[in-house]
Write an enzyme that holds these catalytic residues in place. Sequence first.
Site, PDB file in Angstrom:
ATOM      1  N   LYS A 228      -2.710  -3.371  -2.994  1.00  0.00           N
ATOM      2  CA  LYS A 228      -1.504  -3.542  -3.821  1.00  0.00           C
ATOM      3  C   LYS A 228      -1.171  -5.000  -4.038  1.00  0.00           C
ATOM      4  O   LYS A 228      -0.385  -5.349  -4.932  1.00  0.00           O
ATOM      5  CB  LYS A 228      -0.318  -2.835  -3.162  1.00  0.00           C
ATOM      6  CG  LYS A 228       0.109  -1.602  -3.894  1.00  0.00           C
ATOM      7  CD  LYS A 228       1.422  -1.094  -3.397  1.00  0.00           C
ATOM      8  CE  LYS A 228       1.663   0.284  -3.989  1.00  0.00           C
ATOM      9  NZ  LYS A 228       2.761   0.970  -3.352  1.00  0.00           N
TER      10      LYS A 228
ATOM     11  N   HIS B 209      -3.578   0.321   4.401  1.00  0.00           N
ATOM     12  CA  HIS B 209      -3.968   1.193   3.283  1.00  0.00           C
ATOM     13  C   HIS B 209      -3.590   0.614   1.912  1.00  0.00           C
ATOM     14  O   HIS B 209      -4.284   0.821   0.933  1.00  0.00           O
ATOM     15  CB  HIS B 209      -3.364   2.602   3.451  1.00  0.00           C
ATOM     16  CG  HIS B 209      -1.900   2.695   3.140  1.00  0.00           C
ATOM     17  ND1 HIS B 209      -0.921   2.266   4.013  1.00  0.00           N
ATOM     18  CD2 HIS B 209      -1.241   3.145   2.035  1.00  0.00           C
ATOM     19  CE1 HIS B 209       0.266   2.472   3.456  1.00  0.00           C
ATOM     20  NE2 HIS B 209       0.100   2.993   2.264  1.00  0.00           N
TER      21      HIS B 209
HETATM   22 FE   LIG Z   1       1.286   3.405   0.364  1.00  0.00          FE
HETATM   23 FE   LIG Z   2      -0.953   3.198  -2.305  1.00  0.00          FE
END
Ligand SMILES: [Fe+2]
Ligand SMILES: [Fe+2]
Length: 463
Positions: free
Chosen positions: A331, A327
């Site tokens: 990032k 998920h």
């Molecule tokens: Fe997360």
């Molecule tokens: Fe996140």
Amino acid sequence: MTLTQEVATPAACDLQLRMSDLISALSLALDLTEGQPMGHAVKSCVLGMRMAEILKLSVETRSDLYYALLLKDAGCSSNAARMYEIFGGDERAAKKEVKTTDWSRVTFDGLEYLMRNVMPGRSRLDRVIAIAHIAINRKDQSTELFQLRCERGGQIAKKIGLSEATTKAIYSLDEHWDGKGFPHGIKEAEIPLLSRIMNLCQTLEVFAAVSGPQDAFQVIEERAGTWFDPELVAACRELEKDAALWELLETEDVRAKVIDIEPFGVFQYADDPRIDSICEAFADVIDVKSPYTHAHSKGVTAAAVAIASRLGLEKEIPVIRRAALLHDIGKLSVPNKILDKNGKLTAQEWEAMRLHPYYTQRILERISGFKHLAFIASTHHEKLDGSGYYRNLRATQLPLAARSITMADIYDALSAKRPYRDALPTEKVLEIISKEVPHALDESCFEALKAIAQSQAPVAGIP
Ligand SMILES: [Fe+2]
Ligand SMILES: [Fe+2]
């Protein structure tokens, strides 16, 4: 099942994928961590396959090279936090430039590189002290940074079942022909042939993307005998004349091309267990980027699977599990100066942070059969009342599978230490979450989470 249990192996998803499809999409995330445009590894792989043709490498060796090029930066997230610590600036910008500047040696270019990348925005004195420190310790620091990256990259290739030749090629990617590379300073034929080809191809790709193939070949020529094997430099001249190749690298969908050119006869496939182990390996790549998220993806996965199981979503658990593992893959696009910041984010920093689920969607949606998975992974910051990000979706657009990952993400994030606060006890975490139920967070997911959290003792210390 409790949240602290090891994430159980799921029932089969009955999905069989070409490894090239899966790995080439995930390589886009590695490009982001390296500060490169998405597609850098894929384009380097296209160049590498052309070099393999010129050098008449066997089909097995081409396959080893193919996966080594796609995963050459698999260890890149492991030194991001340390690089931020040393440079005090945007480590993605510094990493981007390190591919074109030899910052570890005392040269004018190296000094200019340090001036641009060390502690931007800080006082002149702070910067001079930091640059002097880097200059004094450059060899040890370079060895440390490259070793972290190379070892980790090799381990990841091994973990997902790639060959020893691929693992070794990734490990020695940053060695130079003259013995002045890293991490071991090996030279000439001591460096695996595949690593020598990879270093050449990645450099060609970076310079060609910035200033065109002609300049790229000039740089390669200048570095023949220092960075690069002179025989490989001579061999790659053939590529300069290939206008169709350079046009192809400019096109939108180079990834489709790279899937097409996987060495014929040794196509690798990923069945369910292998897909799961690749997702687990990439969860490690994501988590290792910041010391504050060292177990986040696996913690979210354990919690999401537990919640989904309690809600009777058994059939969806294999997909929820993979989505939870990946998920936060977006990032990898966020610099550590934001992820590890001890203080309030500026509006610009917050904007970069808000974009990470967008990158999660962009990367995962490209994989065959991953459309639904990409959606539920990329909605983990959405809220039922439309107040989340990055698409401001509302309740009717958010299935229960997505809501279970959102609940798990919030639970794990609040339970872990952050740069700006300590880890919170379970009672406090549940109290904070309860304030957003039911208008923003799903009530049934919260009830499931409460039941799971309260059924185990002790609950504190959930990864
Ligand atoms: Fe997360
Ligand atoms: Fe996140």
